[in-house]
Scaffold this motif. Structure first.
Motif, PDB file in Angstrom:
ATOM      1  N   ASP A  54       0.830  -1.208   0.000  1.00  0.00           N
ATOM      2  CA  ASP A  54       0.000   0.000   0.000  1.00  0.00           C
ATOM      3  C   ASP A  54       0.863   1.256   0.000  1.00  0.00           C
ATOM      4  O   ASP A  54       0.610   2.214  -0.737  1.00  0.00           O
ATOM      5  CB  ASP A  54      -0.912   0.016   1.236  1.00  0.00           C
ATOM      6  CG  ASP A  54      -2.000  -1.035   1.179  1.00  0.00           C
ATOM      7  OD1 ASP A  54      -2.305  -1.509   0.069  1.00  0.00           O
ATOM      8  OD2 ASP A  54      -2.524  -1.385   2.252  1.00  0.00           O
ATOM      9  N   ILE A  55       1.888   1.239   0.845  1.00  0.00           N
ATOM     10  CA  ILE A  55       2.765   2.405   0.947  1.00  0.00           C
ATOM     11  C   ILE A  55       3.565   2.590  -0.336  1.00  0.00           C
ATOM     12  O   ILE A  55       3.736   3.716  -0.823  1.00  0.00           O
ATOM     13  CB  ILE A  55       3.709   2.252   2.158  1.00  0.00           C
ATOM     14  CG1 ILE A  55       2.887   2.253   3.456  1.00  0.00           C
ATOM     15  CG2 ILE A  55       4.750   3.364   2.177  1.00  0.00           C
ATOM     16  CD1 ILE A  55       3.688   1.890   4.690  1.00  0.00           C
ATOM     17  N   SER A  56       4.040   1.480  -0.903  1.00  0.00           N
ATOM     18  CA  SER A  56       4.837   1.568  -2.125  1.00  0.00           C
ATOM     19  C   SER A  56       4.045   2.168  -3.273  1.00  0.00           C
ATOM     20  O   SER A  56       4.597   2.905  -4.094  1.00  0.00           O
ATOM     21  CB  SER A  56       5.346   0.174  -2.522  1.00  0.00           C
ATOM     22  OG  SER A  56       6.046   0.214  -3.746  1.00  0.00           O
ATOM     23  N   MET A  57       2.755   1.877  -3.333  1.00  0.00           N
ATOM     24  CA  MET A  57       1.950   2.310  -4.464  1.00  0.00           C
ATOM     25  C   MET A  57       1.379   3.715  -4.298  1.00  0.00           C
ATOM     26  O   MET A  57       0.573   4.153  -5.112  1.00  0.00           O
ATOM     27  CB  MET A  57       0.829   1.311  -4.718  1.00  0.00           C
ATOM     28  CG  MET A  57       1.323  -0.006  -5.295  1.00  0.00           C
ATOM     29  SD  MET A  57      -0.031  -1.125  -5.710  1.00  0.00           S
ATOM     30  CE  MET A  57       0.871  -2.458  -6.510  1.00  0.00           C
ATOM     31  N   ILE A  58       1.791   4.411  -3.220  1.00  0.00           N
ATOM     32  CA  ILE A  58       1.399   5.811  -3.100  1.00  0.00           C
ATOM     33  C   ILE A  58       2.058   6.590  -4.230  1.00  0.00           C
ATOM     34  O   ILE A  58       3.257   6.498  -4.453  1.00  0.00           O
ATOM     35  CB  ILE A  58       1.824   6.382  -1.742  1.00  0.00           C
ATOM     36  CG1 ILE A  58       1.007   5.736  -0.613  1.00  0.00           C
ATOM     37  CG2 ILE A  58       1.641   7.902  -1.712  1.00  0.00           C
ATOM     38  CD1 ILE A  58       1.446   6.152   0.775  1.00  0.00           C
ATOM     39  N   GLY A  59       1.280   7.351  -4.935  1.00  0.00           N
ATOM     40  CA  GLY A  59       1.805   8.054  -6.103  1.00  0.00           C
ATOM     41  C   GLY A  59       1.351   7.364  -7.377  1.00  0.00           C
ATOM     42  O   GLY A  59       0.478   6.505  -7.362  1.00  0.00           O
ATOM     43  N   ARG A  85       7.040   2.664  -8.661  1.00  0.00           N
ATOM     44  CA  ARG A  85       6.384   2.407  -7.378  1.00  0.00           C
ATOM     45  C   ARG A  85       5.332   1.313  -7.524  1.00  0.00           C
ATOM     46  O   ARG A  85       5.158   0.480  -6.634  1.00  0.00           O
ATOM     47  CB  ARG A  85       5.755   3.689  -6.830  1.00  0.00           C
ATOM     48  CG  ARG A  85       6.764   4.777  -6.475  1.00  0.00           C
ATOM     49  CD  ARG A  85       6.095   5.954  -5.783  1.00  0.00           C
ATOM     50  NE  ARG A  85       5.656   5.585  -4.449  1.00  0.00           N
ATOM     51  CZ  ARG A  85       6.409   5.739  -3.359  1.00  0.00           C
ATOM     52  NH1 ARG A  85       7.618   6.247  -3.444  1.00  0.00           N
ATOM     53  NH2 ARG A  85       5.939   5.394  -2.182  1.00  0.00           N
ATOM     54  N   PHE A  86       4.627   1.324  -8.656  1.00  0.00           N
ATOM     55  CA  PHE A  86       3.634   0.280  -8.898  1.00  0.00           C
ATOM     56  C   PHE A  86       4.305  -1.083  -8.962  1.00  0.00           C
ATOM     57  O   PHE A  86       3.830  -2.057  -8.365  1.00  0.00           O
ATOM     58  CB  PHE A  86       2.884   0.568 -10.194  1.00  0.00           C
ATOM     59  CG  PHE A  86       1.888  -0.495 -10.566  1.00  0.00           C
ATOM     60  CD1 PHE A  86       0.690  -0.613  -9.885  1.00  0.00           C
ATOM     61  CD2 PHE A  86       2.163  -1.395 -11.583  1.00  0.00           C
ATOM     62  CE1 PHE A  86      -0.227  -1.609 -10.222  1.00  0.00           C
ATOM     63  CE2 PHE A  86       1.258  -2.387 -11.923  1.00  0.00           C
ATOM     64  CZ  PHE A  86       0.063  -2.496 -11.247  1.00  0.00           C
ATOM     65  N   LEU A  87       5.427  -1.175  -9.680  1.00  0.00           N
ATOM     66  CA  LEU A  87       6.138  -2.443  -9.803  1.00  0.00           C
ATOM     67  C   LEU A  87       6.667  -2.906  -8.447  1.00  0.00           C
ATOM     68  O   LEU A  87       6.623  -4.096  -8.116  1.00  0.00           O
ATOM     69  CB  LEU A  87       7.291  -2.304 -10.803  1.00  0.00           C
ATOM     70  CG  LEU A  87       8.062  -3.586 -11.145  1.00  0.00           C
ATOM     71  CD1 LEU A  87       7.121  -4.639 -11.694  1.00  0.00           C
ATOM     72  CD2 LEU A  87       9.169  -3.283 -12.140  1.00  0.00           C
ATOM     73  N   GLY A  88       7.147  -1.947  -7.637  1.00  0.00           N
ATOM     74  CA  GLY A  88       7.586  -2.296  -6.284  1.00  0.00           C
ATOM     75  C   GLY A  88       6.446  -2.856  -5.454  1.00  0.00           C
ATOM     76  O   GLY A  88       6.617  -3.832  -4.711  1.00  0.00           O
ATOM     77  N   GLY A  89       5.268  -2.259  -5.588  1.00  0.00           N
ATOM     78  CA  GLY A  89       4.101  -2.755  -4.870  1.00  0.00           C
ATOM     79  C   GLY A  89       3.708  -4.147  -5.311  1.00  0.00           C
ATOM     80  O   GLY A  89       3.332  -4.992  -4.491  1.00  0.00           O
ATOM     81  N   VAL A  90       3.813  -4.409  -6.607  1.00  0.00           N
ATOM     82  CA  VAL A  90       3.508  -5.751  -7.129  1.00  0.00           C
ATOM     83  C   VAL A  90       4.425  -6.780  -6.477  1.00  0.00           C
ATOM     84  O   VAL A  90       3.987  -7.861  -6.064  1.00  0.00           O
ATOM     85  CB  VAL A  90       3.652  -5.777  -8.664  1.00  0.00           C
ATOM     86  CG1 VAL A  90       3.604  -7.216  -9.181  1.00  0.00           C
ATOM     87  CG2 VAL A  90       2.544  -4.955  -9.311  1.00  0.00           C
ATOM     88  N   GLY A  91       5.721  -6.448  -6.359  1.00  0.00           N
ATOM     89  CA  GLY A  91       6.660  -7.366  -5.726  1.00  0.00           C
ATOM     90  C   GLY A  91       6.320  -7.632  -4.270  1.00  0.00           C
ATOM     91  O   GLY A  91       6.396  -8.773  -3.789  1.00  0.00           O
TER      92      GLY A  91
END
Length: 217
Positions: free
Chosen positions: A70-75, A80-86
């Motif tokens: 959730d925090i990674s996908m802020i923005g 950041r989206f790819l980080g959130g997927v991981g």
């Protein structure tokens, strides 16, 4: 301890509703706080209700990585989206481990989970094309791997024989499917995650999974 657990559950539910309201009204800054706080509330609830069982620990790990996602996908950046997927990838592995730790009762109806996973995979061709438009082959590969692990989580959730977990896993996958369809439609930009349907299904799905695991302990 029981009264504290009830209070935490009520506060978590109130935070989720607040988050949905913020999404509905476009208050993104508050949404960026209330969304991960739902995961914090669920983790606290597991800690208060469980007694250190392996399934409960894996559940906390899953919720923790969901919070990080959730925090990674802020923005709105592709990175950041790819980080959130991981991060969510790891979270779904932890959910799968929690279900295995509970044990697979595999009642007759639970085998329908395979059919549900196949039906929900139908839009994946469009989703992967959108992912490739947004971030090239690495993004498409990451989402392909993610789709496999979330399908595994769904099937194992159904095989536990818990209706709560089965429904929760299904709703969670529906939330991710909505994100994927959004990505397929707007492939040249990160998907719009602040969507009311996505947020409601996201929180309800994980809340039902949490309830199902706790009830099964």
């Amino acid at each position: 301890m029981q009264s504290i657990a009830v209070l935490v559950a009520l506060l978590t539910a109130a935070d989720a509703v607040t988050d949905w309201t913020c999404v509905w009204t476009g208050r993104r800054r508050i949404h960026y706080v209330t969304k991960p706080l739902v995961m914090v509330g669920l983790m606290l609830l597991v800690g208060l209700v469980s007694e250190g069982e392996p399934a409960a620990w894996w559940l906390v790990v899953a919720l923790f990585f969901g919070m990080l996602g959730d925090i990674s996908m802020i923005g709105s950046s592709a990175r950041r989206f790819l980080g959130g997927v991981g991060l969510f990838f790891v979270g779904h592995l932890a959910y799968a481990a929690a279900f295995l730790a509970l044990g697979l009762d595999t009642p007759a109806w639970s085998w329908l989970g395979f059919a549900v996973a196949v039906v929900l995979a139908i839009p994946m061709g469009r989703v992967l094309r959108g992912a490739r438009e947004m971030g090239g082959v690495p993004m498409a590969a990451a989402l392909a791997a993610y789709s496999l692990v979330i399908a595994t989580m769904l099937v194992l959730g159904w095989l536990t024989g818990s209706v709560w977990i089965a429904v929760g896993a299904l709703i969670f996958v529906v939330s991710d499917t909505l994100i994927g369809l959004n990505l397929a439609e707007h492939g040249n930009e990160p998907p719009r995650l602040a969507n009311l349907q996505i947020m409601v299904t996201y929180h309800v799905g994980q809340a039902l999974i949490t309830a199902g695991v706790l009830l099964a302990l």
